[in-house]
Write a protein that holds these residues in place. Structure first.
Motif, mmCIF file in Angstrom:
data_model
loop_
_atom_site.group_PDB
_atom_site.id
_atom_site.type_symbol
_atom_site.label_atom_id
_atom_site.label_comp_id
_atom_site.label_asym_id
_atom_site.label_seq_id
_atom_site.Cartn_x
_atom_site.Cartn_y
_atom_site.Cartn_z
ATOM 1 N N ILE A 30 0.870 -1.172 0.000
ATOM 2 C CA ILE A 30 0.000 0.000 0.000
ATOM 3 C C ILE A 30 0.904 1.218 0.000
ATOM 4 O O ILE A 30 1.789 1.350 0.836
ATOM 5 C CB ILE A 30 -0.917 0.012 1.233
ATOM 6 N N ILE A 31 0.676 2.111 -0.970
ATOM 7 C CA ILE A 31 1.484 3.323 -1.117
ATOM 8 C C ILE A 31 0.769 4.489 -0.446
ATOM 9 O O ILE A 31 -0.421 4.701 -0.655
ATOM 10 C CB ILE A 31 1.719 3.664 -2.608
ATOM 11 N N TYR A 32 1.504 5.265 0.339
ATOM 12 C CA TYR A 32 0.990 6.470 0.990
ATOM 13 C C TYR A 32 1.862 7.645 0.574
ATOM 14 O O TYR A 32 3.069 7.501 0.415
ATOM 15 C CB TYR A 32 1.042 6.326 2.516
ATOM 16 N N GLY A 33 1.247 8.823 0.424
ATOM 17 C CA GLY A 33 2.010 10.027 0.088
ATOM 18 C C GLY A 33 2.085 10.270 -1.391
ATOM 19 O O GLY A 33 1.146 9.978 -2.128
ATOM 20 N N ASP A 34 3.232 10.816 -1.845
ATOM 21 C CA ASP A 34 3.437 11.127 -3.260
ATOM 22 C C ASP A 34 3.194 9.892 -4.115
ATOM 23 O O ASP A 34 3.479 8.772 -3.704
ATOM 24 C CB ASP A 34 4.871 11.617 -3.510
ATOM 25 N N THR A 35 2.684 10.105 -5.315
ATOM 26 C CA THR A 35 2.438 9.000 -6.234
ATOM 27 C C THR A 35 3.760 8.471 -6.761
ATOM 28 O O THR A 35 4.477 9.150 -7.488
ATOM 29 C CB THR A 35 1.555 9.458 -7.414
#
Length: 127
Positions: A30-35
């Motif tokens: 799961i990615i959080y923050g900037d793309t």
């Protein structure tokens, strides 16, 4: 509504991201923050010990230790040390409070030196 300096939109983001973290349990990162893609984070990742000697943006890999009650900071645990990781609340970067023990790739920069250094993260991947 304003809770300890947090605006209603920020609290809503915290709740939505936390819910997303709960629903996203599994093997997919799961990615959080900037793309940014998981692959690009993983490709350039270094250990905490290696990262301390680098300047500029770096991706650090490790395990999440203690997490703030609101998900706005955590300790990144390396093999033999740890660092305080401050998340960018201005863009709504928070992590689920139940993230302790998960692996993390954190993109950001060190600020300060020695034992007072902290890591300012702009993107994270939890897996």
């Amino acid at each position: 509504m304003n809770i300890v300096g947090y605006t209603k939109p920020m609290i809503s983001k915290v709740l939505l991201l936390g819910l997303g973290g709960l629903l996203g349990c599994g093997s997919n990162p799961i990615i959080y923050g900037d793309t940014v893609s998981f692959e690009s984070l993983k490709e350039g990742a270094v250990t905490l010990a290696e990262a301390r000697s680098l300047e500029g943006p770096v991706t650090v890999t490790g395990e999440i230790g203690r997490v703030c009650d609101m998900g706005c900071w955590f300790y990144l645990m390396g093999e033999s040390d740890m660092v305080y990781v401050k998340l960018d609340l201005a863009v709504g970067l928070v992590i689920p409070t139940n993230s302790e023990g998960k692996q993390v790739l954190a993109l950001g920069e060190f600020q300060g030196e020695g034992s007072s250094a902290e890591f300012r993260a702009s993107s994270l991947a939890l897996y």
